[in-house]
Design an enzyme around this catalytic site. Structure first.
Site, mmCIF file in Angstrom:
data_model
loop_
_atom_site.group_PDB
_atom_site.id
_atom_site.type_symbol
_atom_site.label_atom_id
_atom_site.label_comp_id
_atom_site.label_asym_id
_atom_site.label_seq_id
_atom_site.Cartn_x
_atom_site.Cartn_y
_atom_site.Cartn_z
ATOM 1 N N ARG A 2 43.998 30.775 30.358
ATOM 2 C CA ARG A 2 44.989 29.764 30.782
ATOM 3 C C ARG A 2 44.581 29.144 32.117
ATOM 4 O O ARG A 2 44.593 27.919 32.276
ATOM 5 C CB ARG A 2 46.364 30.441 30.920
ATOM 6 C CG ARG A 2 47.425 29.561 31.553
ATOM 7 C CD ARG A 2 48.656 30.371 31.933
ATOM 8 N NE ARG A 2 48.357 31.412 32.904
ATOM 9 C CZ ARG A 2 48.353 31.221 34.227
ATOM 10 N NH1 ARG A 2 48.619 30.037 34.731
ATOM 11 N NH2 ARG A 2 48.068 32.211 35.048
ATOM 12 N N ARG A 3 44.209 30.004 33.080
ATOM 13 C CA ARG A 3 43.779 29.469 34.376
ATOM 14 C C ARG A 3 42.473 28.698 34.238
ATOM 15 O O ARG A 3 42.297 27.637 34.850
ATOM 16 C CB ARG A 3 43.614 30.616 35.379
ATOM 17 C CG ARG A 3 44.924 31.228 35.824
ATOM 18 C CD ARG A 3 44.701 32.422 36.733
ATOM 19 N NE ARG A 3 45.962 33.004 37.176
ATOM 20 C CZ ARG A 3 46.165 34.299 37.374
ATOM 21 N NH1 ARG A 3 45.168 35.154 37.163
ATOM 22 N NH2 ARG A 3 47.328 34.750 37.777
ATOM 23 N N ARG A 5 37.426 41.025 36.762
ATOM 24 C CA ARG A 5 38.239 42.148 36.292
ATOM 25 C C ARG A 5 38.404 43.162 37.412
ATOM 26 O O ARG A 5 37.780 43.067 38.452
ATOM 27 C CB ARG A 5 37.574 42.824 35.079
ATOM 28 C CG ARG A 5 37.575 42.036 33.793
ATOM 29 C CD ARG A 5 38.949 41.823 33.200
ATOM 30 N NE ARG A 5 39.781 43.034 33.151
ATOM 31 C CZ ARG A 5 39.673 43.974 32.225
ATOM 32 N NH1 ARG A 5 38.773 43.862 31.264
ATOM 33 N NH2 ARG A 5 40.459 45.034 32.249
ATOM 34 N N LYS A 46 54.602 39.453 31.644
ATOM 35 C CA LYS A 46 53.522 38.647 31.065
ATOM 36 C C LYS A 46 52.539 39.490 30.260
ATOM 37 O O LYS A 46 51.781 38.957 29.454
ATOM 38 C CB LYS A 46 52.780 37.864 32.160
ATOM 39 C CG LYS A 46 52.016 38.718 33.151
ATOM 40 C CD LYS A 46 51.305 37.846 34.171
ATOM 41 C CE LYS A 46 50.504 38.693 35.146
ATOM 42 N NZ LYS A 46 49.763 37.863 36.124
ATOM 43 N N ASP A 47 52.564 40.831 30.468
ATOM 44 C CA ASP A 47 51.673 41.716 29.723
ATOM 45 C C ASP A 47 52.278 42.227 28.422
ATOM 46 O O ASP A 47 51.595 42.918 27.661
ATOM 47 C CB ASP A 47 51.291 42.930 30.582
ATOM 48 C CG ASP A 47 50.404 42.565 31.760
ATOM 49 O OD1 ASP A 47 49.738 41.526 31.696
ATOM 50 O OD2 ASP A 47 50.394 43.339 32.743
ATOM 51 N N CYS A 78 44.444 36.685 20.907
ATOM 52 C CA CYS A 78 44.057 37.173 22.236
ATOM 53 C C CYS A 78 43.023 36.268 22.897
ATOM 54 O O CYS A 78 42.596 36.542 24.000
ATOM 55 C CB CYS A 78 43.524 38.602 22.136
ATOM 56 S SG CYS A 78 41.986 38.734 21.209
ATOM 57 N N ARG A 115 39.322 43.201 43.039
ATOM 58 C CA ARG A 115 39.096 41.751 42.987
ATOM 59 C C ARG A 115 38.962 41.158 44.386
ATOM 60 O O ARG A 115 38.102 40.305 44.630
ATOM 61 C CB ARG A 115 40.236 41.080 42.223
ATOM 62 C CG ARG A 115 40.319 41.535 40.771
ATOM 63 C CD ARG A 115 41.437 40.827 40.024
ATOM 64 N NE ARG A 115 41.639 41.418 38.703
ATOM 65 C CZ ARG A 115 42.220 40.815 37.683
ATOM 66 N NH1 ARG A 115 42.681 39.585 37.829
ATOM 67 N NH2 ARG A 115 42.374 41.405 36.530
#
Length: 318
Positions: free
Chosen positions: A129-130, A147, A81-82, A241, A153
């Site tokens: 997206r979330r 972050r 996904k990155d 982005c 986190r």
């Protein structure tokens, strides 16, 4: 090949992924020496801004790619996904590992699940997206930037800076951290569609036939098909982005089901598309879904989404 050098980020999850690939390759090539070249990516250094503002997910691959192109590594292991949809000349995506659990995960010290959150609860995520999908489901929630590596986190959650946070389920599972949070629950992917590539590893290599033969032994055909569909969808939409895009392809025995969502970060406007094709025809599914969404105004919607996202700051393209 006598020695293979793997480039990887140094985070706990990245090292887990690199060690996994190393162990799989050693099963196939027991006489080959395998070493790591551990690199600190810009995305791991800048932790005070949302990722979308400092160049997007490509920040986790850029320095690694530079090391590979300069001869410092033969192969890199990424969370797929990155990996941007366009790669530098001289590098290619040679293999996609078998996909694991694609779902996002709800994590909280106080509340059992999304439905249990009270009005105005603070939820941590850096993903547009979330954010889009959370605000669509629960407009009352307060979304706060999150972050740092996984442990950072989780510490912020434990300190009470957030009522809940959302992370990828597979990362928590691989690191054995799920039980460290009192309430953890995967979010059904019908409720929250994941991003392109979630839960697969992307094996990026220098353009070398011998390295390609080694990397291709890691490739899972069904996961590679799903990845192609999802990455084609994102590329066709030319997402920047700063846009929220969700897309997932589920590969069955005979059919592939694609689901996608784009919209505004606040969830107030969303376009959805779902399409199925026979497996033998499914390579074009990502393009076909994107074209339908473009006809329905997806590009215009994403332009507005980019203008809305972090509108007080600009997107730094590094």
């Amino acid at each position: 090949m006598e020695k293979l050098i793997i480039a990887t980020r140094g985070s706990q999850l990245a090292m887990w992924q690199a060690e996994y690939v190393k162990s799989e390759l050693q099963k196939r090539f027991p006489d080959m020496a395998i070493e790591f070249n551990v690199i600190t990516a810009t995305g791991d250094k800048i932790l005070d801004k949302p990722l979308a503002l400092i160049g997007g997910k490509g920040l986790f691959t850029k320095e690694i790619e530079e090391v590979m192109l300069s001869g410092g590594a033969h192969l890199a292991v990424h969370s797929l996904k990155d990996v941007p949809t366009e790669l530098p000349e001289g590098l290619k995506l040679a293999a996609i590992t078998e996909r694991d659990d694609i779902r996002d995960c709800f994590l909280s010290h106080k509340y059992r699940n999304l439905d249990d959150l009270p009005e105005g609860a603070v939820v941590g995520t850096t993903s547009l997206r979330r954010q889009m999908q959370l605000k669509s489901l629960r407009p009352d929630l307060v979304i706060k930037n999150l972050r740092g590596n996984v442990n950072t986190r989780l510490r912020k959650l434990a300190e009470g800076q957030y009522d809940a946070i959302i992370l990828a389920y597979v990362g928590m599972k691989r690191l054995g951290l799920l039980e460290s949070v009192p309430y953890h629950e995967p979010i059904d992917d019908d409720v929250m569609i994941p991003p392109s590539g979630q839960a697969s590893l992307g094996i990026e290599i220098i353009d070398d036939p011998e390295v390609a033969k080694i990397a291709e032994t890691l490739n899972d055909p069904d996961s590679a098909l799903a990845a192609k569909i999802e990455r084609d969808f994102v590329a066709r939409l030319e997402g920047s982005c700063q846009v929220p895009i969700a897309v997932n392809a589920k590969v069955g025995e005979r059919e592939v089901l694609g689901r996608a969502m784009v919209g505004l970060p606040d969830g107030s406007e969303i376009l959805r598309e779902e399409m199925a094709l026979p497996k033998e025809e499914a390579e074009s599914l990502g393009i076909k879904m994107a074209d339908v969404m473009i006809e329905n105004g997806a590009k215009e919607l994403l332009e507005r989404a980019e203008a809305m996202a972090f509108k007080e700051e600009r997107c730094e393209r590094l």
